[in-house]
Design an enzyme around this catalytic site. Structure first.
Site, mmCIF file in Angstrom:
data_model
loop_
_atom_site.group_PDB
_atom_site.id
_atom_site.type_symbol
_atom_site.label_atom_id
_atom_site.label_comp_id
_atom_site.label_asym_id
_atom_site.label_seq_id
_atom_site.Cartn_x
_atom_site.Cartn_y
_atom_site.Cartn_z
ATOM 1 N N ASP A 88 -7.554 18.505 -14.298
ATOM 2 C CA ASP A 88 -7.863 17.283 -14.855
ATOM 3 C C ASP A 88 -7.609 17.178 -16.461
ATOM 4 O OD1 ASP A 88 -9.119 15.031 -15.683
ATOM 5 O OD2 ASP A 88 -10.675 15.145 -14.521
ATOM 6 N N LYS A 125 -8.415 6.227 -19.305
ATOM 7 C CA LYS A 125 -8.900 6.568 -20.437
ATOM 8 C C LYS A 125 -7.600 6.641 -21.592
ATOM 9 C CE LYS A 125 -12.711 7.422 -18.841
ATOM 10 N NZ LYS A 125 -12.610 7.343 -17.506
ATOM 11 N N ARG A 155 0.931 -1.096 0.049
ATOM 12 C CA ARG A 155 -0.018 0.064 -0.041
ATOM 13 C C ARG A 155 0.947 1.201 0.171
ATOM 14 N NH1 ARG A 155 -1.244 1.959 4.670
ATOM 15 N NH2 ARG A 155 -1.838 -0.405 5.520
ATOM 16 N N TYR A 209 -16.874 15.959 -15.317
ATOM 17 C CA TYR A 209 -17.438 14.646 -15.572
ATOM 18 C C TYR A 209 -18.538 14.386 -14.489
ATOM 19 C CZ TYR A 209 -17.593 9.608 -14.224
ATOM 20 O OH TYR A 209 -17.743 8.235 -14.050
HETATM 21 O O1 P1T Z 1 -13.557 6.461 -13.913
HETATM 22 P P1 P1T Z 1 -12.242 7.007 -13.072
HETATM 23 O O2 P1T Z 1 -10.866 6.342 -13.537
HETATM 24 O O3 P1T Z 1 -12.619 6.945 -11.734
HETATM 25 O O4 P1T Z 1 -12.176 8.533 -13.709
HETATM 26 C C1 P1T Z 1 -13.039 9.330 -13.250
HETATM 27 C C2 P1T Z 1 -12.748 10.707 -14.397
HETATM 28 C C3 P1T Z 1 -12.157 11.848 -14.102
HETATM 29 N N1 P1T Z 1 -12.175 12.885 -14.923
HETATM 30 C C4 P1T Z 1 -12.734 12.722 -16.088
HETATM 31 C C5 P1T Z 1 -12.559 13.833 -17.148
HETATM 32 C C6 P1T Z 1 -13.387 11.666 -16.372
HETATM 33 O O5 P1T Z 1 -13.758 11.593 -17.796
HETATM 34 C C7 P1T Z 1 -13.651 10.470 -15.837
HETATM 35 C C8 P1T Z 1 -14.255 9.355 -15.892
HETATM 36 N N2 P1T Z 1 -15.069 9.351 -17.155
HETATM 37 C C9 P1T Z 1 -15.761 8.701 -17.688
HETATM 38 C C10 P1T Z 1 -15.924 7.346 -17.286
HETATM 39 C C11 P1T Z 1 -16.711 8.960 -18.863
HETATM 40 O O6 P1T Z 1 -17.247 8.164 -19.633
HETATM 41 O O7 P1T Z 1 -16.737 10.125 -19.073
#
Ligand code: P1T
Length: 377
Positions: A173, A198, A50, A102
C-alpha cells in the site's frame, strides 16, 4: 508510454494521448454506461462501463506507467482496491499483515474477510526475523504499508521480497509515499496499491483506489475480479485523479520540504514527547528511508503528554483542519485513536491515545508552524 520517460514527464503524459476524434488535449470524461454495437459482440473495444471505460482506462494506464508496472486497475475507493486483491485467495489461505495499518484495512481484514476463512497474522515488519517466523505453508500474501499509517515505520521492501518463497505475493500500500518517493514494483513487490483519494488525487475532491502490477497473469485475475465484483469508479472521478497526478511530483517536493521543517520544529517543542517522521535522524529507520525513498513524505505523527493534550491540540489549530484523510494540498490534523483508527481501538494493533497525525499541505511553511505553535501554547 513507459520507461524511457522520467517520472516528471510520465505524471503528465502516461496513459494519455490527445483525443483522436477532436484533438482535445485532456482525456474526455466519457460519462456513458454503455456503447453501441454494430452487431452482437462487434464494438470499438468497449461494451459496458463496469467492464471498461475510456477515461478509466487512461487512469489505469497512467498508474501502470508511474508505478513502473505494465497494468493498472481503478476502483471506487482504496478499500475496494484492497478487497479485490484479497479475493484472489480462498478459505484457509494465510496472510501476513504489518501490525500498523490504516484502521479501515484492519476492519476489512478481521471483521469482513476473516468470516470467509482467510487467516491473518499481524507482524512487526521492521523485524525480518518476525516475518520469517510468521510464514506458514498456507501463506499466500504479505500485505504491507511503508511508511505505515499512522506510526510512520518503514518496511524494507527489497529484503522482504528476497526472503520469501516464490508462491507468496507481496502487496504494498503505497498511499503514504506515492510513486514520487518510491516505486514498490522496482523493489520486488508484485502489486502496488493506492488510495488515490490521497496524494495521487491531491485535492481532497474524489475517493478512489488503484492497483498496478507487472505480471500479465496476475493482472488478468484481478481484472476478472474488478469486473465480476464491480467496485469501479465513475469517469468524472477518474478524470479528477488523472488531473491531480499531473502535479504529483511538484506537490510532493513541497509536501516533503514543509514536513521536514515542521518535524524538526515539533521535535524541539517542549509540549511534544516524541515525533515520528522518517526524515528525522531520531527515526529508528532513517537509514532505510534514505536508501529506499526519494523524500520522506508529508505525513508526521507525534505523541503528546496525554490523550487530553492531544485532543486539545487538534481542536485548536486554525489552518490545519481537523479531518480524516490526507494527501491534499491543504493541511489536516487528526487524532487517530478516536478518528481514522477507531476500528482498532480495542485490538492488538491499537494506536497510542496521545498520538496526533498531521497531513502537511503545500501552504507556506511559516504559516503552518505559527498555527501549530499557537495550538501547542
Ligand atoms: O479511504 P479509501 O480511499 O477507501 O482508502 C483506504 C486507505 C487505504 N490505505 C491507506 C494507507 C489509507 O490511509 C486509506 C485511507 N485513509 C484515511 C482515510 C486516513 O485518514 O488515514
Amino acid at each position: 508510454m513507459s520507461q524511457p520517460y522520467r517520472l516528471e514527464t510520465l505524471v503528465i503524459h502516461a496513459g494519455q494521448e490527445p483525443d483522436p476524434a477532436t484533438g482535445a488535449i485532456m482525456t474526455p470524461i466519457y460519462q456513458t454506461s454503455t456503447y453501441v454495437q454494430s452487431s452482437p459482440g462487434v464494438h470499438k473495444g468497449y461494451d459496458y462501463s463496469r467492464s471498461d471505460n475510456p477515461t478509466r482506462k487512461a487512469l489505469e494506464d497512467c498508474i501502470a506507467g508511474i508505478e513502473a508496472g505494465n497494468y493498472g486497475l481503478a476502483f471506487g475507493s482504496g478499500l475496494a482496491a484492497i478487497d479485490c486483491v484479497l479475493r484472489l485467495f480462498k478459505p484457509g489461505d494465510h496472510i501476513i499483515v504489518g501490525n500498523d495499518v490504516y484502521g479501515g484495512t484492519y476492519r476489512l481484514f478481521e471483521r469482513v474477510l476473516a468470516k470467509f476463512g482467510l487467516k491473518f497474522t499481524w507482524v512487526d515488519l521492521t523485524d525480518l526475523a518476525a516475518v520469517q517466523a510468521a510464514l506458514t505453508p498456507e501463506t499466500r500474501l504479505i500485505w504491507l504499508e511503508t511508511p505505515t499509517n499512522p506510526l510512520l515505520s518503514l518496511a524494507d521492501m527489497r529484503a522482504i521480497a528476497e526472503n520469501k518463497a516464490g508462491n507468496i505475493l507481496i502487496a504494498v500500500d503505497n498511499t503514504f509515499a506515492s510513486p514520487a518517493l518510491q516505486q514498490p514494483l522496482t523493489f520486488g513487490a508484485d502489486i502496488v496499491m493506492h488510495s488515490s483519494t490521497k496524494y495521487l488525487g491531491g485535492h481532497s475532491d474524489a475517493v478512489g483506489g488503484l492497483l498496478a502490477m507487472k505480471d500479465e497473469a496476475l493482472f488478468k485475475e484481478l481484472k476478472f475480479l474488478q469486473n465480476a465484483v464491480g467496485a469501479v469508479p465513475g469517469p468524472m472521478d477518474c478524470f479528477l485523479v488523472l488531473r491531480g497526478i499531473k502535479t504529483l511530483t511538484l506537490r510532493m517536493e513541497r509536501h516533503c520540504y514543509n514536513a521536514l521543517e515542521i518535524a524538526r520544529f515539533l521535535e524541539d517543542h517542549g509540549a511534544v514527547r516524541k515525533v515520528l517522521y522518517p526524515g528525522l535522524e531520531s527515526h529508528p529507520q532513517h537509514e532505510l528511508a534514505q536508501r529506499q525513498m526519494k523524500g520522506y513524505g508529508g505525513m508526521i505523527s507525534f505523541i503528546m503528554e496525554s490523550p487530553q493534550a492531544a485532543q486539545r491540540m487538534v481542536s485548536r489549530t486554525k489552518l490545519f483542519a481537523l479531518a480524516e484523510s490526507l494527501g491534499g494540498v491543504e493541511s489536516l490534523i487528526e487524532h487517530p485513536y478516536s478518528m481514522t483508527h477507531a476500528s482498532t481501538a480495542t485490538s492488538p494493533i491499537a494506536v497510542p491515545d496521545a498520538l496526533v497525525r498531521l497531513s502537511v499541505g503545500i501552504e507556506h511553511v511559516d504559516d503552518l508552524m505559527a498555527d501549530l505553535q499557537q495550538a501547542l501554547s
